[in-house]
Design a protein around this motif. Structure first.
Motif, mmCIF file in Angstrom:
data_model
loop_
_atom_site.group_PDB
_atom_site.id
_atom_site.type_symbol
_atom_site.label_atom_id
_atom_site.label_comp_id
_atom_site.label_asym_id
_atom_site.label_seq_id
_atom_site.Cartn_x
_atom_site.Cartn_y
_atom_site.Cartn_z
ATOM 1 N N UNK A 84 0.812 -1.215 0.000
ATOM 2 C CA UNK A 84 0.000 0.000 0.000
ATOM 3 C C UNK A 84 0.846 1.265 0.000
ATOM 4 N N UNK A 85 1.852 1.332 0.851
ATOM 5 C CA UNK A 85 2.642 2.557 0.980
ATOM 6 C C UNK A 85 3.912 2.533 0.143
ATOM 7 N N UNK A 86 4.337 1.361 -0.314
ATOM 8 C CA UNK A 86 5.465 1.272 -1.243
ATOM 9 C C UNK A 86 4.984 1.443 -2.676
ATOM 10 N N UNK A 87 5.820 2.029 -3.500
ATOM 11 C CA UNK A 87 5.489 2.146 -4.915
ATOM 12 C C UNK A 87 5.750 0.812 -5.615
ATOM 13 N N UNK A 88 4.827 0.327 -6.429
ATOM 14 C CA UNK A 88 5.024 -0.965 -7.102
ATOM 15 C C UNK A 88 6.274 -1.030 -7.970
ATOM 16 N N UNK A 89 6.671 0.092 -8.550
ATOM 17 C CA UNK A 89 7.891 0.101 -9.367
ATOM 18 C C UNK A 89 9.107 -0.199 -8.489
ATOM 19 N N UNK A 117 -0.970 6.124 11.127
ATOM 20 C CA UNK A 117 -0.141 7.311 10.873
ATOM 21 C C UNK A 117 0.885 7.136 9.767
ATOM 22 N N UNK A 118 1.268 5.899 9.438
ATOM 23 C CA UNK A 118 2.306 5.688 8.431
ATOM 24 C C UNK A 118 1.808 6.045 7.037
ATOM 25 N N UNK A 119 0.559 5.821 6.751
ATOM 26 C CA UNK A 119 0.030 6.038 5.396
ATOM 27 C C UNK A 119 0.283 7.461 4.889
ATOM 28 N N UNK A 120 -0.064 8.510 5.635
ATOM 29 C CA UNK A 120 0.187 9.858 5.104
ATOM 30 C C UNK A 120 1.660 10.203 4.954
ATOM 31 N N UNK A 121 2.552 9.517 5.679
ATOM 32 C CA UNK A 121 3.976 9.759 5.496
ATOM 33 C C UNK A 121 4.397 9.436 4.066
ATOM 34 N N UNK A 122 3.664 8.543 3.422
ATOM 35 C CA UNK A 122 3.959 8.163 2.049
ATOM 36 C C UNK A 122 2.888 8.669 1.073
ATOM 37 N N UNK A 123 2.116 9.649 1.530
ATOM 38 C CA UNK A 123 1.118 10.261 0.668
ATOM 39 C C UNK A 123 -0.100 9.399 0.408
ATOM 40 N N UNK A 124 -0.409 8.469 1.324
ATOM 41 C CA UNK A 124 -1.523 7.550 1.129
ATOM 42 C C UNK A 124 -2.572 7.723 2.219
ATOM 43 N N UNK A 125 -3.746 7.157 1.986
ATOM 44 C CA UNK A 125 -4.876 7.253 2.898
ATOM 45 C C UNK A 125 -5.252 5.842 3.331
ATOM 46 N N UNK A 126 -5.182 5.565 4.639
ATOM 47 C CA UNK A 126 -5.462 4.215 5.114
ATOM 48 C C UNK A 126 -6.880 3.771 4.783
ATOM 49 N N UNK A 127 -7.773 4.743 4.608
ATOM 50 C CA UNK A 127 -9.148 4.380 4.254
ATOM 51 C C UNK A 127 -9.231 3.779 2.858
ATOM 52 N N UNK A 132 -5.946 0.278 -2.646
ATOM 53 C CA UNK A 132 -4.521 0.462 -2.918
ATOM 54 C C UNK A 132 -3.816 -0.879 -3.087
ATOM 55 N N UNK A 133 -4.099 -1.808 -2.195
ATOM 56 C CA UNK A 133 -3.455 -3.118 -2.260
ATOM 57 C C UNK A 133 -3.793 -3.822 -3.567
ATOM 58 N N UNK A 134 -5.037 -3.736 -3.975
ATOM 59 C CA UNK A 134 -5.476 -4.427 -5.193
ATOM 60 C C UNK A 134 -4.835 -3.805 -6.432
#
Length: 333
Positions: A84-89, A117-127, A132-134
């Motif tokens: 989710x928080x890592x870029x697939x590339x 809290x980790x999600x916004x550190x990487x510009x993502x939304x846990x909601x 994101x995972x899919x």
């Protein structure tokens, strides 16, 4: 059947007054545990990924590459890689590199991560964790399997004419497990692609685990990957061993009571009833873990958590020795 250990890489103060480790010492210990795992004949070493205290391993592939250079046989994997928080590339590049460095002794486990809290550190939304995972995993598979990638999605900029370098070793993507504790969507995703499903059941009763594995097996068959009995299943586990049950409980209790995840919650006795945690003799661990196949069917990978909650390095090394020399040979038979 593969047996191994996994670490979440927590840096927890020793609750008994012993000297606690520094970050550097904790990372050194994790590498020692991997070498010990190969020495005692285990099949797999898995490294977690976290980006927040009290955890110290934010880049598991860095540690795994060091371990690959010092070992010959043991399979290296993650527990988990955050899709989710890592870029697939970046994931595609890191694990293709690790394949080459390790001569192919690598697979990986995908997970969402549940630290808000980790999600916004990487510009993502846990909601958006499930979508994101899919989406990210769909792109990752595409990058590993196609020479030139053109792609557009919801959560990242498009790719036009992208080619991965290096390509996966022998043009074969690493095998992927999807790790989950409670999300049926992840079991569904693993089944859809015919990947492995790893239920990290260290916090759940076996009935919940069996339900999640049953869903995965049924969907695996529906998607045409083969009979549900042949679906690829892994389980997490946890143990602390000594020559008597009393000695094991007396030593482990302060570590259990102060563990960062479940400390100050249920008693150790209640927790061991509800989850796979087994605190006792090697024979008790064997008896407990022999029963799990009766609940989930034959499965392919069993990993044990042995090194958390501030346990001293020398104690963890003893636990790995017991697992490799006394427990796993009997389970293999």
């Amino acid at each position: 059947m593969e047996f191994g250990i996994f670490t979440v890489g927590d840096l927890t103060p020793d609750p008994t007054g012993r000297k606690s480790q520094t970050e550097r010492e904790r990372l050194q210990s994790i590498r020692k545990y991997a070498l010990k795992a190969e020495e005692v004949g285990l099949d797999v070493f898995a490294q977690g990924e976290h980006h927040n205290p009290p955890f110290v391993v934010s880049s598991p592939t860095t540690n795994l590459a060091w371990i690959a250079a010092k070992t010959e046989k043991i399979k290296l994997t993650t527990s988990t890689t955050l899709i989710t928080t890592n870029d697939p590339v970046l994931i595609a590049e890191d694990f293709a590199m690790l394949q080459h460095v390790s001569d192919g002794r690598v697979d990986l486990m995908m997970g969402r991560g549940n630290t808000g809290p980790v999600y916004p550190w990487f510009g993502k939304d846990i909601r958006q964790g499930i979508p994101l995972a899919i989406e990210n995993y769909h792109l990752l598979r595409k990058i590993w399997r196609e020479e030139v990638v053109d792609w557009e999605g919801q959560f990242r900029t498009p790719l036009h004419g992208f080619t991965l370098a290096p390509r996966p070793l022998d043009d074969t993507a690493p095998f992927v497990w999807h790790g989950s504790i409670r999300s049926p969507e992840i079991a569904e995703q693993a089944a859809f692609y015919g990947d492995g499903f790893f239920h990290n059941n260290i916090f759940w009763n076996i009935e919940h685990t069996a339900q999640m594995v049953k869903l995965y097996r049924e969907r695996y068959e529906i998607y045409g990957h083969g009979a549900k009995e042949n679906a690829i299943v892994g389980l997490g586990g946890q143990a602390f061993m000594a020559e008597t049950e009393k000695k094991a409980k007396d030593f482990f209790r302060p570590y259990f009571d102060n563990a960062p995840v479940y400390g100050h919650g249920p008693s150790m006795e209640d927790f061991t009833k509800m989850t796979p945690l087994t605190v006792g003799t090697p024979e008790q661990v064997i008896e407990r873990y022999l029963g799990f196949a009766d609940q989930v069917g034959d499965y392919q990978r069993q990993l044990f958590l042995l090194d958390h909650a501030g346990l001293p390095e020398e104690v963890v090394l003893e636990q790995i020795e017991l697992l490799g020399k006394e427990v796993v040979p009997v389970l293999r038979k």
